[in-house]
Motif scaffolding. Structure first.
Motif, PDB file in Angstrom:
ATOM      1  N   ARG A   1       0.831  -1.203   0.000  1.00  0.00           N
ATOM      2  CA  ARG A   1       0.000   0.000   0.000  1.00  0.00           C
ATOM      3  C   ARG A   1       0.868   1.257   0.000  1.00  0.00           C
ATOM      4  NH1 ARG A   1      -5.652  -0.429   1.794  1.00  0.00           N
ATOM      5  NH2 ARG A   1      -6.208  -2.632   1.786  1.00  0.00           N
ATOM      6  N   ALA A   2       1.959   1.229   0.787  1.00  0.00           N
ATOM      7  CA  ALA A   2       2.848   2.402   0.855  1.00  0.00           C
ATOM      8  C   ALA A   2       3.488   2.663  -0.511  1.00  0.00           C
ATOM      9  CB  ALA A   2       3.912   2.191   1.927  1.00  0.00           C
TER      10      ALA A   2
ATOM     11  N   LEU B   1      -3.421   5.182   3.677  1.00  0.00           N
ATOM     12  CA  LEU B   1      -3.036   3.847   3.190  1.00  0.00           C
ATOM     13  C   LEU B   1      -4.228   2.891   3.094  1.00  0.00           C
ATOM     14  CD1 LEU B   1       0.344   3.093   5.030  1.00  0.00           C
ATOM     15  CD2 LEU B   1       0.005   3.849   2.681  1.00  0.00           C
TER      16      LEU B   1
END
Ligand code: CDP
Ligand code: CDP
Length: 205
Positions: free
Chosen positions: A38-39, A67
């Motif tokens: 996600r990052a 996120l």
């Protein structure tokens, strides 16, 4: 001595909830590996090259705002098909797994690729419809404007991308314990996971 619990499965199967409770119960550390992807996905949406973002990922990136959004979840599953992105994230996950207190890692490829020698592997699943309705409830509770159909379409798109990619596709390890939570309460699912881990701990003594 380290003890590794690998927990894999598709979106909203209950992996995160189960991982947190198992970690607390046994005093293990926990890593939600989805946050890594996600990052990287968030950085890609902001215009950074995904491979460079994965190579430079730091602890603060895992705390970034935003996120948990559906847009970032889709971006995560797009960067997750890139082999160099996955490779850049391997060492961090493997060293986390070696924590001397014991570790729980949850994701898609923990039991198959990241920790193939994990002490126990759980594969948590549920039907797409059940998972989508859980995710819809979470999203609306946190103020997202969406529809059940949209969430189901997103879940199915991510399932397809995650299971059909060439590198580290989502699939149960041959030696994973399967837990289908479609008709299970979260409490019952957590209980099944703790029992399976406890059983393995006792066998190892
Ligand atoms: O980490 P993952 O995406 O697999 O799922 P989660 O975040 O642990 O669970 C998604 C949502 O489904 C949470 O709100 C859980 O409480 C809920 N859930 C449930 O209601 N019943 C289950 N058996 C498992 C999860
Ligand atoms: O919480 P949820 O299950 O919806 O998603 P997540 O665990 O945060 O993962 C987001 C996306 O990252 C997944 O759809 C996968 O494409 C990717 N991912 C992966 O490829 N490998 C992992 N070990 C964890 C996540």
């Amino acid at each position: 001595m380290s003890f590794i619990v690998a927990i894999d499965g598709p979106a909203a199967a209950g992996k995160g909830t189960i991982s947190k409770v198992v970690a607390r119960h046994f005093g293990f550390v926990h890593l939600d590996t989805g946050l890594l992807y996600r990052a990287v996905g968030l950085k890609m949406l902001d215009g950074t090259d995904a491979i460079s973002a994965a190579k430079a990922l730091g602890a603060t990136d895992l705390d970034a705002d935003g996120l948990r959004t559906p847009e970032v979840a889709q971006a995560a599953s797009k960067v997750a098909v890139i082999p160099d992105v996955r490779t850049a994230l391997v060492d961090f996950q493997r060293s986390f797994a070696q924590h001397s207190n014991g570790a729980v890692l949850d994701g898609r490829d923990i039991g198959t690729v990241i920790c193939p020698d994990a002490d126990i592997k759980l594969f948590i699943t549920a039907s797409p419809e059940v998972r989508a309705s859980r995710r819809f409830a979470e999203l609306t509770a946190s103020g997202h404007d969406t529809t059940p159909d949209q969430v189901l379409a997103d879940v199915k798109a991510r399932d397809a991308r995650d299971s059909q990619r060439d590198v580290a596709p989502l699939k149960p390890a041959a030696d994973a314990v399967l837990i289908d939570t479609s008709d299970m309460s979260i409490e019952a699912a957590v209980e099944a996971a703790i029992t399976a881990v406890q059983h393995k701990r006792e066998q190892g003594r």
